[in-house]
Design an enzyme around this catalytic site. Sequence first.
Site, PDB file in Angstrom:
ATOM      1  CG  ASP A 222      76.561   3.657 133.426  1.00  0.00           C
ATOM      2  OD1 ASP A 222      75.337   4.002 133.502  1.00  0.00           O
ATOM      3  OD2 ASP A 222      76.969   2.470 134.094  1.00  0.00           O
ATOM      4  CD  GLU A 272      95.270  13.662 123.977  1.00  0.00           C
ATOM      5  OE1 GLU A 272      94.714  12.854 123.107  1.00  0.00           O
ATOM      6  OE2 GLU A 272      95.819  13.238 124.871  1.00  0.00           O
TER       7      GLU A 272
HETATM    8  C1  NOJ Z   1      73.268   3.482 135.022  1.00  0.00           C
HETATM    9  C2  NOJ Z   1      72.443   3.122 133.847  1.00  0.00           C
HETATM   10  O1  NOJ Z   1      71.840   4.256 133.480  1.00  0.00           O
HETATM   11  C3  NOJ Z   1      71.727   1.983 133.918  1.00  0.00           C
HETATM   12  O2  NOJ Z   1      70.798   1.791 133.002  1.00  0.00           O
HETATM   13  C4  NOJ Z   1      72.380   0.959 134.369  1.00  0.00           C
HETATM   14  O3  NOJ Z   1      71.681  -0.081 134.699  1.00  0.00           O
HETATM   15  C5  NOJ Z   1      73.586   0.957 135.551  1.00  0.00           C
HETATM   16  N1  NOJ Z   1      74.139   2.469 135.362  1.00  0.00           N
HETATM   17  C6  NOJ Z   1      74.749   0.094 135.551  1.00  0.00           C
HETATM   18  O4  NOJ Z   1      75.374   0.216 134.798  1.00  0.00           O
END
Ligand code: NOJ
Length: 576
Positions: A222, A272
């Site tokens: 993310d 790994e």
């Molecule tokens: C991207 C994620 O897909 C989204 O749902 C989220 O709100 C933001 N990153 C923050 O983590």
Amino acid sequence: MTVSSHPRQKPRQLSPAHDWWRQASVYQIYPRSFHDSNGDGLGDLPGITAKVPYLRKLGIDAVWLSPFYPSALADGGYDVDDYRNVDPRLGTLADFDEMTAALHEAGIKLIVDIVPNHSSDRHEWFREALASPAGSPARDRYIFRDGLGPDGSEPPSDWQSIFGGSAWERITEPDGTPGQWYLHLFAKEQPDFNWDNQEVREDFLTTLRFWADRGVDGFRVDVAHGLTKHLPETLPAEIEMPGMASEHGQHLFWDRDEVHDIYAQWRQVFNEYDPPRMAVAEAWVHPSRRARYASPEGLGQAFNFDLLTADFDAADFRSSITRNLAEADATGASSTWVFSNHDVVRHPTRYGLSAAPVPEAAAETETGTPMAGGAHDGKAWLLAGAPEHELDRDLGLARAKAATLLMLALPGSAYLYQGEELGLHEVTDIPDGQRQDPAFFRNPGVDIGRDGCRVPLPWDADHTAFGFSETGAHLPQPQWFSKVAAELQERNPRSTLNLYRKALWLRQILQGPEELQWIEEDDPQVLHFARPQGWHSVTNFGDKPVPLPAGLVLLSSGVLPQDGTLRPATTVWMTR
Ligand code: NOJ
């Protein structure tokens, strides 16, 4: 008819065990809205385990599981309290192991979401930071600053968070006085980590090993472009900062070159394992800078959102495909394709609304900063700007099915989002009082947020909550779900579900080397390409029927007339 090729520049030896992800169909599960096994209105891990037969029948290669960690759900689970545990409302670690085993047994890999840019404000480290003095090691794991003004009551800068409002939040010090401020690029419940801190780095390595040891096959990272930050003593005003999607990596916190040192370290951890764990970056960066995230020394694959942000338009599709295949060649990664996910308006709805004028406020955000965070790029403005009656549901769905069939014929990985196999439209009429998304709360009247694509799935038309749960659903499901429930579609050979199933199974059989040849047709609204095994995909993007090229039709996204034509908004797969 002429042919232009896109063979791989550097063919390499691939091993199916190691490279399973390169051309995988990956199905995203947003766990709290997938299937509820215990009647609390929230989807859970045993609910996923119960649906493994459905997933197997669908013909996917992998599941990407959005966050299932303990969380207050300030941002749908992307506010993580504990990275090495399961939200008790969703199950236990034993349930996680059971789900993983069931998926593996069905031949389905598992990719989990990892959220390294920020934790939740309930994470034990953040609580410790609040309880510790300014300048302490506990505060150093996050990004704290003194405020401006004589009493520090003004935020350290005017930066705006992705969800709207200030990116800084003031805390109360342990002695009860108003104190320092912390940075949160997303919601205020999501304090940003300080990735210069070694403990933060080490802890994420532990987390990666924790899940990899449990049999997880990969990670979706993310906000992969946000981790490293360079914050000078005096912070510039927002207006003075270089563009967020800067080509040169000069932004103070998005897409800095140093972030790749982190992923090089992660790659060592992934390697790994046998087979090495895969990773895919969510990186909203300038296209010229995406390659580094996808390099084999880094995460190995990166999302491109080019098709997702393109209109249903032959030229747009062709140029994004060509660019992305060239990019993949350059890095040795495989391409990724996606139309829908938990952050954007579902693609049947986007395509059914595309004639709507762009409202002025939205036109600004489309070209402005949101690309950096990604979360606002779902064209939610389409809904704010176009009431329900302007949505052509049938046209939207026809285009979506045509686009999906085209995508599933492309070389590379296809990422699908739960419910798209049912042809679900966005739920546009969630009452304000039942909305959950911080993007809605922090932008009153401007952004309706992302709840409309996160409504719990309709499994069975005749049951409570359409079979999602014994009791109810945590977001309201619309009445029209009764017409699109999975169980109804199972029985209809012409349903969207059965189209997806046939397409996904055929894709597994037909998939060959990652190569594509464009076949030039006279009509510029027609996109025609061939894959090495003699597998052709032909899409009519226009609004008039066109002659169907010669060949044996394997599958069509819509009705195929007897008169040898291909209708508008239709894709066919053929062999020749
Ligand atoms: C991207 C994620 O897909 C989204 O749902 C989220 O709100 C933001 N990153 C923050 O983590």
